[in-house]
Write a protein that holds these residues in place. Sequence first.
Motif, PDB file in Angstrom:
ATOM      1  N   GLY A 346       5.233   4.117  10.992  1.00  0.00           N
ATOM      2  CA  GLY A 346       6.499   4.481  11.492  1.00  0.00           C
ATOM      3  C   GLY A 346       6.568   5.993  11.579  1.00  0.00           C
ATOM      4  O   GLY A 346       5.849   6.622  11.042  1.00  0.00           O
ATOM      5  N   TRP A 347       7.687   6.382  12.702  1.00  0.00           N
ATOM      6  CA  TRP A 347       7.418   7.775  13.102  1.00  0.00           C
ATOM      7  C   TRP A 347       7.565   8.904  11.929  1.00  0.00           C
ATOM      8  O   TRP A 347       7.035  10.041  11.937  1.00  0.00           O
ATOM      9  N   ALA A 348       8.355   8.544  10.833  1.00  0.00           N
ATOM     10  CA  ALA A 348       8.781   9.563   9.735  1.00  0.00           C
ATOM     11  C   ALA A 348       7.404   9.700   8.909  1.00  0.00           C
ATOM     12  O   ALA A 348       6.831  10.530   8.527  1.00  0.00           O
ATOM     13  N   GLY A 349       6.716   8.331   8.680  1.00  0.00           N
ATOM     14  CA  GLY A 349       5.479   8.427   7.994  1.00  0.00           C
ATOM     15  C   GLY A 349       4.432   9.285   8.394  1.00  0.00           C
ATOM     16  O   GLY A 349       3.743   9.755   7.915  1.00  0.00           O
ATOM     17  N   LEU A 350       4.175   9.076  10.132  1.00  0.00           N
ATOM     18  CA  LEU A 350       3.336   9.757  10.616  1.00  0.00           C
ATOM     19  C   LEU A 350       3.467  11.187  10.830  1.00  0.00           C
ATOM     20  O   LEU A 350       2.428  11.943  10.565  1.00  0.00           O
ATOM     21  N   GLN A 351       4.773  11.478  10.720  1.00  0.00           N
ATOM     22  CA  GLN A 351       4.980  12.987  10.647  1.00  0.00           C
ATOM     23  C   GLN A 351       4.786  13.640   9.482  1.00  0.00           C
ATOM     24  O   GLN A 351       4.058  14.727   9.349  1.00  0.00           O
ATOM     25  N   LEU A 352       4.983  12.969   8.266  1.00  0.00           N
ATOM     26  CA  LEU A 352       5.041  13.366   6.885  1.00  0.00           C
ATOM     27  C   LEU A 352       3.414  13.591   6.580  1.00  0.00           C
ATOM     28  O   LEU A 352       2.727  14.327   6.062  1.00  0.00           O
ATOM     29  N   GLY A 353       2.507  12.544   7.317  1.00  0.00           N
ATOM     30  CA  GLY A 353       1.176  12.310   7.250  1.00  0.00           C
ATOM     31  C   GLY A 353       0.429  12.948   6.060  1.00  0.00           C
ATOM     32  O   GLY A 353       0.813  12.422   5.057  1.00  0.00           O
ATOM     33  N   THR A 354      -0.967  13.310   6.352  1.00  0.00           N
ATOM     34  CA  THR A 354      -1.921  13.838   5.365  1.00  0.00           C
ATOM     35  C   THR A 354      -1.203  14.665   4.152  1.00  0.00           C
ATOM     36  O   THR A 354      -1.606  14.616   3.105  1.00  0.00           O
ATOM     37  N   ARG A 355      -0.231  15.496   4.667  1.00  0.00           N
ATOM     38  CA  ARG A 355       0.200  16.533   3.880  1.00  0.00           C
ATOM     39  C   ARG A 355       1.144  15.987   2.782  1.00  0.00           C
ATOM     40  O   ARG A 355       0.982  16.361   1.404  1.00  0.00           O
ATOM     41  N   PHE A 356       1.654  14.821   2.959  1.00  0.00           N
ATOM     42  CA  PHE A 356       2.545  13.973   1.952  1.00  0.00           C
ATOM     43  C   PHE A 356       1.796  13.109   1.290  1.00  0.00           C
ATOM     44  O   PHE A 356       2.274  12.824  -0.009  1.00  0.00           O
ATOM     45  N   LEU A 357       0.850  12.451   1.675  1.00  0.00           N
ATOM     46  CA  LEU A 357       0.149  11.493   0.983  1.00  0.00           C
ATOM     47  C   LEU A 357      -0.520  11.743  -0.375  1.00  0.00           C
ATOM     48  O   LEU A 357      -0.208  10.731  -1.064  1.00  0.00           O
ATOM     49  N   PRO A 358      -1.101  12.805  -0.637  1.00  0.00           N
ATOM     50  CA  PRO A 358      -1.759  12.697  -2.128  1.00  0.00           C
ATOM     51  C   PRO A 358      -0.580  12.703  -2.948  1.00  0.00           C
ATOM     52  O   PRO A 358      -0.880  12.102  -4.128  1.00  0.00           O
ATOM     53  N   ALA A 359       0.623  13.496  -2.833  1.00  0.00           N
ATOM     54  CA  ALA A 359       1.601  13.353  -3.704  1.00  0.00           C
ATOM     55  C   ALA A 359       2.144  11.830  -4.134  1.00  0.00           C
ATOM     56  O   ALA A 359       2.368  11.291  -4.917  1.00  0.00           O
ATOM     57  N   VAL A 360       2.056  11.140  -2.817  1.00  0.00           N
ATOM     58  CA  VAL A 360       2.763   9.825  -2.792  1.00  0.00           C
ATOM     59  C   VAL A 360       1.846   9.077  -3.614  1.00  0.00           C
ATOM     60  O   VAL A 360       2.438   7.957  -4.483  1.00  0.00           O
ATOM     61  N   ARG A 361       0.491   9.169  -3.332  1.00  0.00           N
ATOM     62  CA  ARG A 361      -0.465   8.212  -4.326  1.00  0.00           C
ATOM     63  C   ARG A 361      -0.557   8.740  -5.688  1.00  0.00           C
ATOM     64  O   ARG A 361      -0.408   7.836  -6.560  1.00  0.00           O
ATOM     65  N   ARG A 362      -0.127   9.979  -6.121  1.00  0.00           N
ATOM     66  CA  ARG A 362      -0.245  10.423  -7.510  1.00  0.00           C
ATOM     67  C   ARG A 362       0.912   9.601  -8.138  1.00  0.00           C
ATOM     68  O   ARG A 362       1.015   9.002  -9.192  1.00  0.00           O
ATOM     69  N   HIS A 363       2.170   9.648  -7.401  1.00  0.00           N
ATOM     70  CA  HIS A 363       3.324   9.174  -8.105  1.00  0.00           C
ATOM     71  C   HIS A 363       3.096   7.642  -8.101  1.00  0.00           C
ATOM     72  O   HIS A 363       3.697   6.916  -9.214  1.00  0.00           O
ATOM     73  N   ALA A 364       2.474   7.002  -7.103  1.00  0.00           N
ATOM     74  CA  ALA A 364       2.611   5.444  -7.093  1.00  0.00           C
ATOM     75  C   ALA A 364       1.567   5.233  -8.503  1.00  0.00           C
ATOM     76  O   ALA A 364       1.851   4.097  -9.197  1.00  0.00           O
ATOM     77  N   ALA A 365       0.423   5.817  -8.610  1.00  0.00           N
ATOM     78  CA  ALA A 365      -0.444   5.613  -9.676  1.00  0.00           C
ATOM     79  C   ALA A 365       0.359   5.759 -10.963  1.00  0.00           C
ATOM     80  O   ALA A 365       0.301   5.091 -11.799  1.00  0.00           O
ATOM     81  N   THR A 366       1.207   6.917 -11.114  1.00  0.00           N
ATOM     82  CA  THR A 366       2.095   7.098 -12.454  1.00  0.00           C
ATOM     83  C   THR A 366       2.856   6.002 -12.753  1.00  0.00           C
ATOM     84  O   THR A 366       2.791   5.416 -14.196  1.00  0.00           O
ATOM     85  N   TYR A 367       3.559   5.430 -11.883  1.00  0.00           N
ATOM     86  CA  TYR A 367       4.494   4.453 -12.054  1.00  0.00           C
ATOM     87  C   TYR A 367       3.960   3.037 -11.985  1.00  0.00           C
ATOM     88  O   TYR A 367       4.724   2.021 -12.473  1.00  0.00           O
ATOM     89  N   ALA A 368       2.947   2.494 -11.524  1.00  0.00           N
ATOM     90  CA  ALA A 368       2.244   1.164 -11.555  1.00  0.00           C
ATOM     91  C   ALA A 368       1.448   0.878 -12.777  1.00  0.00           C
ATOM     92  O   ALA A 368       1.132   1.778 -13.419  1.00  0.00           O
TER      93      ALA A 368
END
Length: 429
Positions: A346-368
């Motif tokens: 998606g366009w927003a996901g691609l804009q946020l891109g690699t800068r956003f991804l490490p934090a998303v991964r970290r929070h996904a691991a915390t909650y899952a």
Amino acid sequence: MAGRNGRTVRDLRRGNRTAVLQRLYFDGPLSRFELGPATGLSSGSVSNVVADLIADGLVEEAGSVDSDGGRPRTLLRVAPHSGQMIGVDVGETRVRVELFDLALTELARAERPLTPQGYDADLIAGHIRDGVAEVLTAGQADPGRLLGVGVGVPGIVEHTPDRGAVVHGQTIGWDAVPLERLLRSASRLPDGVPYFIDNGAKTLGQAEMWFGAGRGARNAVVVLFGSGVGACLVTPEVEHGRAVEWGHLTVRVRGRRCRCGAPGCLEAYAGAESLLARWREEGGRPPEGTDEETALTAMLAAAYPPEGTAPDPVALAVLEETAEYLGAGLSDLINLFQPERILIGGWAGLQLGTRFLPAVRRHAATYALRHPADKVTIDLGRLGPDAVTVGAAILPLAEFFAAGGRRPEPATENRLPAWRAALEERAPH
């Protein structure tokens, strides 16, 4: 004539053609010798099917390769110019229409911008019809080779016997919109050209699974992150994917009002529209009179400025909170479906891109839960901003392959007599 398993000779022929076409499409060029193990067909069946497909203009020679001690083996591929498809992405900021050949090479494109108030169904249908006419003209297309028009839309798509595809798009104000009927009502396409209408997250998922970062995965979730958020679930039981309204999962009781009208949806915290609204509410200053894509670019620039410049603390805080909500939302997908891969597009996901991804991964691991979280990878999709359009074009292509590369025959009164049709069914391949 039907066998014990209910399959007719025609069914077997169609299945053999499908197997050869798909292997050549995804793994070609291949020789006849290689097609046998790849499809599980005998050498005689491969020769017969290939001869049939070459006669139909669907397969062509693509050079040769040396064999061990024998004559060079001729390589075969699906002929790119033997068919064309149109893909349509009804997005939040524009309607994009693209014409592709059978190899999904773009031949022409047209775009129509949308305003936040531009989701009138008749207006959208008009944009699609005009865009289709424009790309057919620009690409010098032959409507006789057109396999169909695929359309990706927001919302739930219901396929009805009397009205065709009906769209329930609560976030855009569409209540049971008979989109297929609207498109056909003033279409300049031949009546025999089919429309394939489905959820945009599903078409994105189809594209990533066929050609992108999802190739080879048996269980995957492909996330569409735009003005809102959605997801497509792909499992062995749902081979072509199923759209799930992930954006309307409740993440906060009595939370922010979502575009759908309910409180506390994930989309009210993780979609680009809500992200920009929260920045504005906290005192941020998105540029006035611009679309969401431009405004999100400005927000990212404010939060992550060049070295030596202080970041906008409000923009940074909102983005960090959004990463946590998105990670928490992904954790629900991990716990529910235990996928091998999660892909964000998606366009927003691609804009946020690699800068956003490490934090998303970290929070996904915390909650899952730990076990499924340890087995999943979270990455960006590979197909860029055209992924929904490509996925929409795949819809008629997948149907074409499933039919063994045969186009639907127009209804005619000059049908074969029943005895002749029966003989055709019994004839060996």
